[in-house]
Write a protein that holds these residues in place. Sequence first.
Motif, PDB file in Angstrom:
ATOM      1  N   ASP A   1     -31.758  55.502  11.688  1.00 58.16           N
ATOM      2  CA  ASP A   1     -33.069  55.001  11.271  1.00 58.16           C
ATOM      3  C   ASP A   1     -33.720  54.192  12.395  1.00 58.16           C
ATOM      4  OD1 ASP A   1     -35.058  53.159   9.580  1.00 58.16           O
ATOM      5  OD2 ASP A   1     -34.551  54.891   8.357  1.00 58.16           O
ATOM      6  N   ARG A   2     -34.012  52.909  12.172  1.00 57.51           N
ATOM      7  CA  ARG A   2     -34.736  52.122  13.175  1.00 57.51           C
ATOM      8  C   ARG A   2     -33.899  51.901  14.436  1.00 57.51           C
ATOM      9  NH1 ARG A   2     -39.540  50.085  13.064  1.00 57.51           N
ATOM     10  NH2 ARG A   2     -40.091  48.432  14.526  1.00 57.51           N
ATOM     11  N   GLY A   3     -32.585  52.049  14.337  1.00 54.94           N
ATOM     12  CA  GLY A   3     -31.738  51.970  15.522  1.00 54.94           C
ATOM     13  C   GLY A   3     -32.058  53.074  16.514  1.00 54.94           C
ATOM     14  N   ALA A   4     -32.441  54.243  16.006  1.00 55.65           N
ATOM     15  CA  ALA A   4     -32.852  55.335  16.892  1.00 55.65           C
ATOM     16  C   ALA A   4     -34.127  54.972  17.633  1.00 55.65           C
ATOM     17  CB  ALA A   4     -33.046  56.614  16.091  1.00 55.65           C
ATOM     18  N   LEU A   5     -35.057  54.339  16.931  1.00 58.23           N
ATOM     19  CA  LEU A   5     -36.301  53.920  17.582  1.00 58.23           C
ATOM     20  C   LEU A   5     -36.008  52.909  18.684  1.00 58.23           C
ATOM     21  CD1 LEU A   5     -39.418  53.963  17.648  1.00 58.23           C
ATOM     22  CD2 LEU A   5     -39.371  52.074  15.988  1.00 58.23           C
ATOM     23  N   PHE A   6     -35.094  51.965  18.416  1.00 56.99           N
ATOM     24  CA  PHE A   6     -34.730  50.983  19.440  1.00 56.99           C
ATOM     25  C   PHE A   6     -34.206  51.689  20.689  1.00 56.99           C
ATOM     26  CE2 PHE A   6     -31.565  48.462  21.659  1.00 56.99           C
ATOM     27  CZ  PHE A   6     -32.221  47.263  21.866  1.00 56.99           C
ATOM     28  N   LEU A   7     -33.319  52.653  20.515  1.00 55.83           N
ATOM     29  CA  LEU A   7     -32.770  53.367  21.671  1.00 55.83           C
ATOM     30  C   LEU A   7     -33.878  54.053  22.464  1.00 55.83           C
ATOM     31  CD1 LEU A   7     -29.565  54.969  20.083  1.00 55.83           C
ATOM     32  CD2 LEU A   7     -29.624  53.162  21.817  1.00 55.83           C
ATOM     33  N   VAL A   8     -34.741  54.761  21.761  1.00 55.14           N
ATOM     34  CA  VAL A   8     -35.812  55.506  22.430  1.00 55.14           C
ATOM     35  C   VAL A   8     -36.756  54.556  23.163  1.00 55.14           C
ATOM     36  CG1 VAL A   8     -37.863  56.895  21.978  1.00 55.14           C
ATOM     37  CG2 VAL A   8     -35.699  57.491  20.876  1.00 55.14           C
ATOM     38  N   GLN A   9     -37.117  53.456  22.534  1.00 53.60           N
ATOM     39  CA  GLN A   9     -38.050  52.515  23.155  1.00 53.60           C
ATOM     40  C   GLN A   9     -37.436  51.764  24.328  1.00 53.60           C
ATOM     41  OE1 GLN A   9     -39.291  50.168  19.749  1.00 53.60           O
ATOM     42  NE2 GLN A   9     -41.157  51.378  19.500  1.00 53.60           N
TER      43      GLN A   9
ATOM     44  N   TYR B   1     -33.240  55.032  26.273  1.00 56.55           N
ATOM     45  CA  TYR B   1     -32.046  55.833  26.005  1.00 56.55           C
ATOM     46  C   TYR B   1     -32.417  57.116  25.273  1.00 56.55           C
ATOM     47  CZ  TYR B   1     -29.611  51.467  27.047  1.00 56.55           C
ATOM     48  OH  TYR B   1     -29.162  50.311  27.654  1.00 56.55           O
ATOM     49  N   THR B   2     -31.578  58.122  25.424  1.00 54.42           N
ATOM     50  CA  THR B   2     -31.767  59.387  24.731  1.00 54.42           C
ATOM     51  C   THR B   2     -30.679  59.533  23.675  1.00 54.42           C
ATOM     52  OG1 THR B   2     -32.698  60.425  26.706  1.00 54.42           O
ATOM     53  CG2 THR B   2     -31.887  61.891  24.982  1.00 54.42           C
ATOM     54  N   PRO B   3     -30.998  59.339  22.407  1.00 56.90           N
ATOM     55  CA  PRO B   3     -29.981  59.518  21.372  1.00 56.90           C
ATOM     56  C   PRO B   3     -29.464  60.959  21.348  1.00 56.90           C
ATOM     57  CG  PRO B   3     -31.893  58.344  20.500  1.00 56.90           C
ATOM     58  CD  PRO B   3     -32.282  58.877  21.849  1.00 56.90           C
ATOM     59  N   ASP B   4     -28.153  61.113  21.286  1.00 53.05           N
ATOM     60  CA  ASP B   4     -27.605  62.450  21.083  1.00 53.05           C
ATOM     61  C   ASP B   4     -27.890  62.925  19.667  1.00 53.05           C
ATOM     62  OD1 ASP B   4     -25.931  63.110  23.607  1.00 53.05           O
ATOM     63  OD2 ASP B   4     -25.438  61.032  23.138  1.00 53.05           O
ATOM     64  N   LEU B   5     -27.947  61.968  18.735  1.00 51.80           N
ATOM     65  CA  LEU B   5     -28.306  62.274  17.360  1.00 51.80           C
ATOM     66  C   LEU B   5     -29.069  61.101  16.769  1.00 51.80           C
ATOM     67  CD1 LEU B   5     -28.085  63.961  14.723  1.00 51.80           C
ATOM     68  CD2 LEU B   5     -25.933  62.769  14.276  1.00 51.80           C
TER      69      LEU B   5
ATOM     70  N   PRO C   1     -44.734  57.256  10.717  1.00 46.57           N
ATOM     71  CA  PRO C   1     -44.717  58.681  11.075  1.00 46.57           C
ATOM     72  C   PRO C   1     -44.834  58.899  12.586  1.00 46.57           C
ATOM     73  CG  PRO C   1     -46.091  58.342   9.147  1.00 46.57           C
ATOM     74  CD  PRO C   1     -45.719  56.979   9.646  1.00 46.57           C
ATOM     75  N   GLU C   2     -45.629  58.074  13.247  1.00 42.51           N
ATOM     76  CA  GLU C   2     -45.775  58.213  14.704  1.00 42.51           C
ATOM     77  C   GLU C   2     -44.471  57.861  15.421  1.00 42.51           C
ATOM     78  OE1 GLU C   2     -49.492  57.928  12.689  1.00 42.51           O
ATOM     79  OE2 GLU C   2     -47.846  56.449  12.740  1.00 42.51           O
ATOM     80  N   GLU C   3     -43.796  56.822  14.929  1.00 45.11           N
ATOM     81  CA  GLU C   3     -42.514  56.438  15.536  1.00 45.11           C
ATOM     82  C   GLU C   3     -41.463  57.511  15.290  1.00 45.11           C
ATOM     83  OE1 GLU C   3     -42.897  51.556  15.320  1.00 45.11           O
ATOM     84  OE2 GLU C   3     -42.121  52.668  13.600  1.00 45.11           O
ATOM     85  N   LEU C   4     -41.469  58.123  14.110  1.00 40.85           N
ATOM     86  CA  LEU C   4     -40.522  59.209  13.836  1.00 40.85           C
ATOM     87  C   LEU C   4     -40.782  60.386  14.755  1.00 40.85           C
ATOM     88  CD1 LEU C   4     -38.271  60.570  12.293  1.00 40.85           C
ATOM     89  CD2 LEU C   4     -39.911  61.123  10.462  1.00 40.85           C
ATOM     90  N   GLU C   5     -42.042  60.675  15.016  1.00 40.92           N
ATOM     91  CA  GLU C   5     -42.358  61.778  15.932  1.00 40.92           C
ATOM     92  C   GLU C   5     -41.847  61.471  17.328  1.00 40.92           C
ATOM     93  OE1 GLU C   5     -43.118  65.390  16.872  1.00 40.92           O
ATOM     94  OE2 GLU C   5     -43.411  64.631  14.840  1.00 40.92           O
ATOM     95  N   LEU C   6     -41.942  60.205  17.757  1.00 45.46           N
ATOM     96  CA  LEU C   6     -41.392  59.804  19.053  1.00 45.46           C
ATOM     97  C   LEU C   6     -39.879  59.991  19.074  1.00 45.46           C
ATOM     98  CD1 LEU C   6     -41.663  58.447  21.851  1.00 45.46           C
ATOM     99  CD2 LEU C   6     -41.452  56.238  20.667  1.00 45.46           C
ATOM    100  N   ILE C   7     -39.226  59.577  18.003  1.00 48.85           N
ATOM    101  CA  ILE C   7     -37.768  59.747  17.922  1.00 48.85           C
ATOM    102  C   ILE C   7     -37.402  61.218  18.027  1.00 48.85           C
ATOM    103  CG2 ILE C   7     -35.788  59.558  16.351  1.00 48.85           C
ATOM    104  CD1 ILE C   7     -37.145  56.967  15.260  1.00 48.85           C
ATOM    105  N   ARG C   8     -38.100  62.060  17.290  1.00 53.92           N
ATOM    106  CA  ARG C   8     -37.829  63.510  17.329  1.00 53.92           C
ATOM    107  C   ARG C   8     -38.010  64.081  18.738  1.00 53.92           C
ATOM    108  NH1 ARG C   8     -37.456  66.168  12.465  1.00 53.92           N
ATOM    109  NH2 ARG C   8     -38.331  65.157  10.600  1.00 53.92           N
ATOM    110  N   SER C   9     -39.048  63.607  19.430  1.00 50.02           N
ATOM    111  CA  SER C   9     -39.379  64.191  20.729  1.00 50.02           C
ATOM    112  C   SER C   9     -38.370  63.811  21.814  1.00 50.02           C
ATOM    113  CB  SER C   9     -40.789  63.759  21.150  1.00 50.02           C
ATOM    114  OG  SER C   9     -40.837  62.367  21.441  1.00 50.02           O
ATOM    115  N   VAL C  10     -37.691  62.679  21.639  1.00 51.50           N
ATOM    116  CA  VAL C  10     -36.771  62.195  22.671  1.00 51.50           C
ATOM    117  C   VAL C  10     -35.321  62.542  22.345  1.00 51.50           C
ATOM    118  CG1 VAL C  10     -35.898  60.135  23.850  1.00 51.50           C
ATOM    119  CG2 VAL C  10     -38.341  60.339  23.346  1.00 51.50           C
ATOM    120  N   SER C  11     -34.941  62.500  21.076  1.00 47.58           N
ATOM    121  CA  SER C  11     -33.549  62.700  20.687  1.00 47.58           C
ATOM    122  C   SER C  11     -33.137  64.157  20.858  1.00 47.58           C
ATOM    123  CB  SER C  11     -33.345  62.285  19.233  1.00 47.58           C
ATOM    124  OG  SER C  11     -33.712  60.937  19.033  1.00 47.58           O
ATOM    125  N   ARG C  12     -31.866  64.352  21.174  1.00 44.12           N
ATOM    126  CA  ARG C  12     -31.363  65.714  21.331  1.00 44.12           C
ATOM    127  C   ARG C  12     -31.274  66.434  19.990  1.00 44.12           C
ATOM    128  NH1 ARG C  12     -28.292  62.920  25.423  1.00 44.12           N
ATOM    129  NH2 ARG C  12     -28.893  63.754  27.454  1.00 44.12           N
TER     130      ARG C  12
END
Length: 213
Positions: free
Chosen positions: A31-39, A42-46, A56-67
């Motif tokens: 959840d928000r931990g993924a956003l922290f990594l991206v911001q 870092y590139t989350p593996d998952l 919704p905009e933050e989720l789109e950012l997470i999707r675009s960066v995470s593997r």
Amino acid sequence: MNNRIMICTGGRLGEWVRPYIRPGDRLVGADRGALFLVQHGYTPDLALGDFDSVTPEELELIRSVSRETITYDPIDKDYTDTELAFRYALEQSPAEIRMLGALGSRFDHSLANVHLLKLAIDQGIPASITDEHNTISLAVEGTTELHQSEYSHISLLPLSEEVTGITLRGFVYPLHEATLRIGQSLGISNILAEPAGTLTVRTGTLLVIQSKD
């Protein structure tokens, strides 16, 4: 080869996280931990969760960066986002699991995350929770070696109803074949007297909390 999984979840997070993430770590953002990594570059593996704490905009950012990104319905799920991430990590049979951001203002979530450590130790996988003031792990039957570090105080609390045969060597306050039961504070705020000490447990599950002010 590094076979460690770092789970970043949505509790207290900050710049203190950086020294704990090493090259080669597999990064899982809940959840928000993924956003922290991206911001924070870092590139989350998952990235996984119901993502009810991001826009919704933050989720789109997470999707675009995470593997890889896995989303869950916030109603139709049995586990918290952190537990989903932890159970995923267990399925990978890593050498170690460490959770960052697993402690925060919600005590119910913090305590539930501490309980997750039992799932790992039952499978023989070392696991811990770390924040800027604490690192928390479990000890079960056998001997654990502890080393002096920035976390100067070491507290022992029973996670099972009773823990027996607790022996401490190399500590300011040694114990020999002691028993701790829920409701006792005997094990609070010990200190290593030597660069390394040992903790031996005969039966039960013991919380090992290394802390600094």
